[in-house]
Design a protein around this motif. Structure first.
Motif, mmCIF file in Angstrom:
data_model
loop_
_atom_site.group_PDB
_atom_site.id
_atom_site.type_symbol
_atom_site.label_atom_id
_atom_site.label_comp_id
_atom_site.label_asym_id
_atom_site.label_seq_id
_atom_site.Cartn_x
_atom_site.Cartn_y
_atom_site.Cartn_z
ATOM 1 N N THR A 116 0.813 -1.221 0.000
ATOM 2 C CA THR A 116 0.000 0.000 0.000
ATOM 3 C C THR A 116 0.846 1.270 0.000
ATOM 4 O O THR A 116 0.302 2.372 -0.098
ATOM 5 N N ASN A 117 2.182 1.137 0.097
ATOM 6 C CA ASN A 117 3.046 2.324 0.101
ATOM 7 C C ASN A 117 3.064 3.025 -1.254
ATOM 8 O O ASN A 117 3.320 4.220 -1.326
ATOM 9 N N VAL A 118 2.838 2.278 -2.325
ATOM 10 C CA VAL A 118 2.839 2.846 -3.673
ATOM 11 C C VAL A 118 1.606 2.329 -4.407
ATOM 12 O O VAL A 118 1.283 1.141 -4.346
ATOM 13 N N SER A 119 0.930 3.216 -5.084
ATOM 14 C CA SER A 119 -0.244 2.821 -5.865
ATOM 15 C C SER A 119 -0.271 3.592 -7.178
ATOM 16 O O SER A 119 0.394 4.621 -7.330
ATOM 17 N N ASP A 186 12.111 15.029 -2.200
ATOM 18 C CA ASP A 186 12.228 15.850 -0.991
ATOM 19 C C ASP A 186 10.944 15.888 -0.171
ATOM 20 O O ASP A 186 10.786 16.755 0.697
ATOM 21 N N PHE A 187 10.021 14.961 -0.407
ATOM 22 C CA PHE A 187 8.817 14.819 0.410
ATOM 23 C C PHE A 187 8.694 13.351 0.821
ATOM 24 O O PHE A 187 9.093 12.451 0.079
ATOM 25 N N ASN A 188 8.118 13.118 2.002
ATOM 26 C CA ASN A 188 7.938 11.726 2.422
ATOM 27 C C ASN A 188 6.655 11.109 1.859
ATOM 28 O O ASN A 188 6.498 9.892 1.850
ATOM 29 N N THR A 189 5.725 11.914 1.403
ATOM 30 C CA THR A 189 4.549 11.443 0.680
ATOM 31 C C THR A 189 4.325 12.380 -0.501
ATOM 32 O O THR A 189 4.661 13.566 -0.439
ATOM 33 N N GLY A 190 3.773 11.839 -1.574
ATOM 34 C CA GLY A 190 3.531 12.689 -2.734
ATOM 35 C C GLY A 190 3.063 11.870 -3.917
ATOM 36 O O GLY A 190 2.623 10.716 -3.779
ATOM 37 N N SER A 191 3.172 12.439 -5.087
ATOM 38 C CA SER A 191 2.686 11.796 -6.312
ATOM 39 C C SER A 191 3.845 11.403 -7.212
ATOM 40 O O SER A 191 4.942 11.952 -7.122
ATOM 41 N N TRP A 192 3.587 10.438 -8.060
ATOM 42 C CA TRP A 192 4.514 10.066 -9.123
ATOM 43 C C TRP A 192 3.680 9.865 -10.394
ATOM 44 O O TRP A 192 2.470 9.639 -10.326
ATOM 45 N N LYS A 235 -0.980 8.241 -13.234
ATOM 46 C CA LYS A 235 -0.595 8.955 -12.014
ATOM 47 C C LYS A 235 -0.848 8.089 -10.794
ATOM 48 O O LYS A 235 -1.841 7.371 -10.720
ATOM 49 N N GLY A 236 0.089 8.184 -9.847
ATOM 50 C CA GLY A 236 -0.029 7.421 -8.608
ATOM 51 C C GLY A 236 0.497 8.210 -7.429
ATOM 52 O O GLY A 236 0.891 9.378 -7.556
ATOM 53 N N ILE A 237 0.502 7.578 -6.250
ATOM 54 C CA ILE A 237 1.002 8.211 -5.023
ATOM 55 C C ILE A 237 1.987 7.277 -4.341
ATOM 56 O O ILE A 237 2.014 6.070 -4.609
ATOM 57 N N PHE A 238 2.814 7.844 -3.468
ATOM 58 C CA PHE A 238 3.808 7.052 -2.734
ATOM 59 C C PHE A 238 3.906 7.539 -1.294
ATOM 60 O O PHE A 238 3.515 8.656 -0.955
ATOM 61 N N ASP A 239 4.468 6.690 -0.445
ATOM 62 C CA ASP A 239 4.754 7.016 0.950
ATOM 63 C C ASP A 239 6.033 6.275 1.323
ATOM 64 O O ASP A 239 6.139 5.059 1.146
ATOM 65 N N HIS A 257 15.047 10.066 -4.378
ATOM 66 C CA HIS A 257 14.608 9.912 -5.763
ATOM 67 C C HIS A 257 13.840 8.602 -5.885
ATOM 68 O O HIS A 257 13.921 7.728 -5.016
ATOM 69 N N ALA A 258 13.103 8.474 -6.947
ATOM 70 C CA ALA A 258 12.422 7.229 -7.294
ATOM 71 C C ALA A 258 12.978 6.732 -8.622
ATOM 72 O O ALA A 258 13.373 7.530 -9.479
#
Length: 305
Positions: A116-119, A186-192, A235-239, A257-258
């Motif tokens: 669930t950390n990445v979707s 540079d964010f702990n949660t956000g979009s990719w 588009k997705g999100i990450f944590d 970085h991802a």
């Protein structure tokens, strides 16, 4: 006769004066003694009770202004000065305050990846591995070689099989790549997101890829198997909570970085059938011919008999 009477009168007067003088002297002596007793009692007892600095050891303090110090003497009447006696100091247990650790300094090492950390478009990852120490890309990284390990030992071979070749398709900090892959560094949660969809599996027309999230000193990998971009979008999100925890122990560290790794499927090579060598074929033919001649000779001998 008159002369004798005068002598008697003078004698009487002298005796009277002498007696008066002696009585007066006695009274003055007694008065002096009384005054001396009064002054002695007043100064001795009064000053002793009022001005003495009392220094008894293990005794009840004397009324008045007293200061207790260890001495081995008893205060006397009048103004006295006590001589201090050397004594062994009593050890006092010192209490040193211990500072409790601030919650902000508590570091947790229990980060564990979760699908669930990445979707992507509400679809969570198929599987995840990590966290791992080090870098996910570069000369010092072993991630790509681990993905491509042979004989079924690849990182996600149990999910995708062993007939997969992985390659690095882009990073969120590389300034741009052919797929337009990017993430909120540079964010702990956000979009990719991706700019362009891609199809790798020629049979199913679906895409299989791995996203790696890298923080300061660790990374975790997230597998997406057979994704249909027409349904999930780009588009997705990450944590990063599944990579490394910050000082609070409740949030992930900021994303460095991802990275995007894509899978290319290939058909396994058909098994190789061994073709007999020419020399072997010739030997077999000669052997068969020899056997045939022997059998023919035996048949002729039987017919003659």
């Amino acid at each position: 006769m008159p002369y004798q009477n005068s002598k008697k009168i003078i004698s009487y007067i002298s005796i009277g004066l002498l007696s008066f003088t002696m009585a007066l002297g006695t009274q003055m002596s007694e008065a002096s003694a009384k005054n001396a007793n009064k002054n002695g009692n007043g100064n001795g007892n009064g000053n002793g009770n009022g001005n003495t600095t009392s220094t008894p050891v293990a005794s009840t303090p004397t009324p008045g202004s007293t200061t207790s110090t260890p001495v081995a003497s008893t205060p006397t009447s009048g103004t006295t000065t006590s001589t201090p006696v050397a004594s062994t100091p009593t050890p006092v247990a010192s209490t040193t305050p211990v500072l409790a650790l601030s919650p902000a300094t508590v570091v947790s090492s229990t980060a564990t990846c979760s699908v669930t950390n990445v979707s992507l478009g509400g679809t969570t990852a198929t599987d995840c591995k990590g966290p791992f120490q080090g870098n996910d890309t570069g000369n010092q990284s072993t991630l790509l070689s681990t993905l491509n390990s042979q004989n079924g030992s690849g990182l996600f071979d149990l999910n995708v099989g062993s007939n997969v070749q992985w390659s690095l398709a882009g990073k969120s900090d590389d300034g741009g790549n052919s797929l337009g892959f990017k993430a909120a560094n540079d964010f702990n949660t956000g979009s990719w997101s991706l700019n362009n969809p891609f199809t790798i599996n020629p049979t199913s027309n679906l895409s299989t890829f791995v996203i790696s999230l890298k923080t300061s000193t660790a990374y975790s990998t997230y597998l997406f198997k057979e994704v249909d971009f027409s349904k999930t979008g780009l588009k997705g999100i990450f944590d990063t909570i599944g990579v490394a925890l910050d000082g609070s122990g409740k949030n992930g560290k900021d994303l460095s970085h991802a990275s995007l790794f894509v899978a290319s499927y290939y058909k396994p090579k058909p098994p190789v059938t061994k073709v007999p060598e020419p020399a072997v074929n010739l030997s077999l033919a000669l052997l068969a011919l020899g056997g045939f001649k022997i059998l023919k000779r035996k048949n002729l001998e039987t017919a003659e008999n």
